[in-house]
Motif scaffolding. Structure first.
Motif, PDB file in Angstrom:
ATOM      1  N   LEU A  61      41.504  51.451  30.279  1.00  0.00           N
ATOM      2  CA  LEU A  61      40.286  50.888  30.878  1.00  0.00           C
ATOM      3  C   LEU A  61      40.408  49.363  31.043  1.00  0.00           C
ATOM      4  N   ASP A  62      40.898  48.694  29.992  1.00  0.00           N
ATOM      5  CA  ASP A  62      41.082  47.238  30.080  1.00  0.00           C
ATOM      6  C   ASP A  62      42.154  46.902  31.119  1.00  0.00           C
ATOM      7  N   ALA A  63      43.178  47.737  31.148  1.00  0.00           N
ATOM      8  CA  ALA A  63      44.286  47.482  32.084  1.00  0.00           C
ATOM      9  C   ALA A  63      43.800  47.527  33.529  1.00  0.00           C
ATOM     10  N   VAL A  64      43.024  48.557  33.879  1.00  0.00           N
ATOM     11  CA  VAL A  64      42.619  48.662  35.292  1.00  0.00           C
ATOM     12  C   VAL A  64      41.622  47.569  35.667  1.00  0.00           C
ATOM     13  N   GLU A  65      40.769  47.203  34.732  1.00  0.00           N
ATOM     14  CA  GLU A  65      39.829  46.107  35.061  1.00  0.00           C
ATOM     15  C   GLU A  65      40.617  44.810  35.298  1.00  0.00           C
ATOM     16  N   ASN A  66      41.509  44.476  34.339  1.00  0.00           N
ATOM     17  CA  ASN A  66      42.329  43.252  34.489  1.00  0.00           C
ATOM     18  C   ASN A  66      43.129  43.277  35.774  1.00  0.00           C
ATOM     19  N   GLY A  67      43.698  44.439  36.057  1.00  0.00           N
ATOM     20  CA  GLY A  67      44.591  44.565  37.217  1.00  0.00           C
ATOM     21  C   GLY A  67      43.870  44.312  38.528  1.00  0.00           C
ATOM     22  N   VAL A  68      42.775  45.016  38.764  1.00  0.00           N
ATOM     23  CA  VAL A  68      42.147  44.870  40.089  1.00  0.00           C
ATOM     24  C   VAL A  68      41.470  43.514  40.255  1.00  0.00           C
ATOM     25  N   LYS A  69      41.191  42.833  39.143  1.00  0.00           N
ATOM     26  CA  LYS A  69      40.604  41.488  39.251  1.00  0.00           C
ATOM     27  C   LYS A  69      41.561  40.523  39.964  1.00  0.00           C
ATOM     28  N   VAL A  70      42.859  40.800  39.858  1.00  0.00           N
ATOM     29  CA  VAL A  70      43.837  39.951  40.555  1.00  0.00           C
ATOM     30  C   VAL A  70      43.600  40.034  42.066  1.00  0.00           C
ATOM     31  N   ALA A  71      43.413  41.248  42.567  1.00  0.00           N
ATOM     32  CA  ALA A  71      43.162  41.416  44.013  1.00  0.00           C
ATOM     33  C   ALA A  71      41.793  40.845  44.389  1.00  0.00           C
ATOM     34  N   GLU A  72      40.808  41.013  43.514  1.00  0.00           N
ATOM     35  CA  GLU A  72      39.467  40.481  43.812  1.00  0.00           C
ATOM     36  C   GLU A  72      39.472  38.960  43.942  1.00  0.00           C
ATOM     37  N   ALA A  73      40.309  38.312  43.133  1.00  0.00           N
ATOM     38  CA  ALA A  73      40.323  36.831  43.136  1.00  0.00           C
ATOM     39  C   ALA A  73      41.254  36.254  44.191  1.00  0.00           C
ATOM     40  N   ASP A  74      42.084  37.096  44.791  1.00  0.00           N
ATOM     41  CA  ASP A  74      43.091  36.614  45.734  1.00  0.00           C
ATOM     42  C   ASP A  74      42.437  36.247  47.068  1.00  0.00           C
ATOM     43  N   VAL A  75      42.411  34.973  47.354  1.00  0.00           N
ATOM     44  CA  VAL A  75      41.702  34.494  48.552  1.00  0.00           C
ATOM     45  C   VAL A  75      42.392  34.958  49.835  1.00  0.00           C
ATOM     46  N   LYS A  76      43.705  35.221  49.747  1.00  0.00           N
ATOM     47  CA  LYS A  76      44.442  35.639  50.950  1.00  0.00           C
ATOM     48  C   LYS A  76      44.176  37.108  51.298  1.00  0.00           C
ATOM     49  N   ASN A  77      43.686  37.836  50.340  1.00  0.00           N
ATOM     50  CA  ASN A  77      43.417  39.251  50.573  1.00  0.00           C
ATOM     51  C   ASN A  77      42.024  39.389  51.203  1.00  0.00           C
ATOM     52  N   GLN A  78      42.009  39.776  52.476  1.00  0.00           N
ATOM     53  CA  GLN A  78      40.733  39.786  53.205  1.00  0.00           C
ATOM     54  C   GLN A  78      40.018  41.132  53.156  1.00  0.00           C
TER      55      GLN A  78
END
Ligand code: SD4
Length: 341
Positions: A61-78
């Motif tokens: 559970l902690d792993a998936v939350e931490n993981g997808v936060k990277v994509a959420e914070a990535d400004v280049k990912n539209q």
């Protein structure tokens, strides 16, 4: 009425299921854990953060939350979180959900101004008696939990939206491999209308060293959608589903088709019947294709699945669906998913 014919059909189905479930155990008979998989190439960076948790015996559970936060914070990912393309009215609205091995789950729908909807979804799961919060109510809850309002519409997403406004034609042609388009995008992005192909939700599935599964799914949804439109991504059973006895599944692509077929739940149920992850994803894709008859030429839907043995697979309608895998063998693997066309 339970007649003889039905009995024969059921028996044949059970026999097929047993045969398939035998094929489901890993060749070595061992379980491949921990492991994390996620949709699209940008899953590599997301998996890396999830792996920090999994490789130190942390919880899925902690792993998936931490993981997808990277994509959420990535400004280049539209297509996820901050920098996501807005809706028809120029407003970025985010959808996310999370689910654990005990079938606890939480979701936020059409959340505005909060960079990490997945973390709000987790708190909906942990701190409320509810599963889903939408719109203003979700925002109110997020603020109460200490999240800060931020402007999520970046200059480049605003420009893309303004360009789109000139034609204002909604055509959800997402995630289809299109070399011509991709090359043109690389060469001169400013010449293209709103980037309609760049709509790639992150769905992540993890199996931890304790043998527990969890999943997360987060997106800004289809660009230029009607204000208030919700896709599959925050809907448990559609964009994400976990059953700790069997496995997990997540979806990407045109959410309306995933919702109509309760896609991720279907994939998990097929795995329960003995299908391998890839076979289950394929069967779910074929259901969509069958129902749409001949109108799937421009439609993309892809499923990704992980079973209890740590085996994974994917299948999409169109070419171009990739996913990232991270386990003890390999930390940055990108797999090209198989497809119908
Ligand atoms: C949605 N399924 O909102 C999302 C969009 C997506 O790849 O995944 N695109 O319908």
């Amino acid at each position: 009425m339970y007649n003889r014919r039905k009995f024969i059909q059921t028996t044949a189905l059970s026999a097929a299921a047993v045969a398939l479930s035998k094929a489901c155990t890993t060749k070595s008979g061992s379980v491949n854990q921990p492991i994390v998989i996620s949709t699209w190439d940008f899953g590599v960076a997301a998996n890396a953060d999830a792996w920090k948790v999994l490789s130190t015996n942390g919880k899925a559970l902690d792993a998936v939350e931490n993981g997808v936060k990277v994509a959420e914070a990535d400004v280049k990912n539209q297509s996820v979180g901050y920098g996501g393309l807005p809706d028809r009215d120029g407003i970025v609205t985010l959808d996310a959900c999370i689910m654990d091995h005990l079938s606890n789950c939480g979701a936020v729908l059409a959340l505005e101004q909060i960079k990490h909807p997945i973390s709000v979804a987790r708190l909906v799961m942990e701190k409320t008696p509810h599963v889903m919060l939408a719109g203003d109510g979700a925002l109110q809850f997020a603020l109460e939990q200490g999240f800060k309002k931020e402007n999520l519409l970046t200059e480049s997403s605003k420009k893309a939206w303004e360009k789109w406004l000139k034609t204002a034609k909604y055509s959800p042609t997402s995630n289809i491999e299109n070399k011509l388009y991709d090359n043109a995008l690389k060469a001169a992005p400013e010449k293209l209308p709103g980037n309609q192909y760049n709509h790639d939700t992150i769905g992540m599935l993890a199996l931890d060293s304790h043998g527990n599964l969890a999943g997360a799914c987060t997106t800004s949804g289809m660009a230029y959608k009607l204000h208030g439109r919700i896709g599959d991504s925050p809907i448990i059973g559609a964009g994400l589903y976990i059953d700790n006895e069997v496995g997990g599944a997540t979806a990407t692509g045109v959410g309306e088709e995933v919702v109509r077929n309760v896609g991720s739940f279907l994939v998990v149920e097929l795995m329960r019947q003995g299908y391998s992850p890839e076979e289950a994803c394929k069967e779910a894709v074929m259901r969509i294709i069958k129902k749409k008859k001949n109108s799937t030429k421009d439609l993309q839907v892809g499923f990704l699945a992980l079973n209890k043995n740590g085996e994974y697979g994917a299948y999409a309608i169109q070419k171009g669906f990739s996913f990232a895998v991270c386990d003890n063998q390999k930390q940055d693997l990108i797999v090209k998913g198989k497809s119908h066309y």
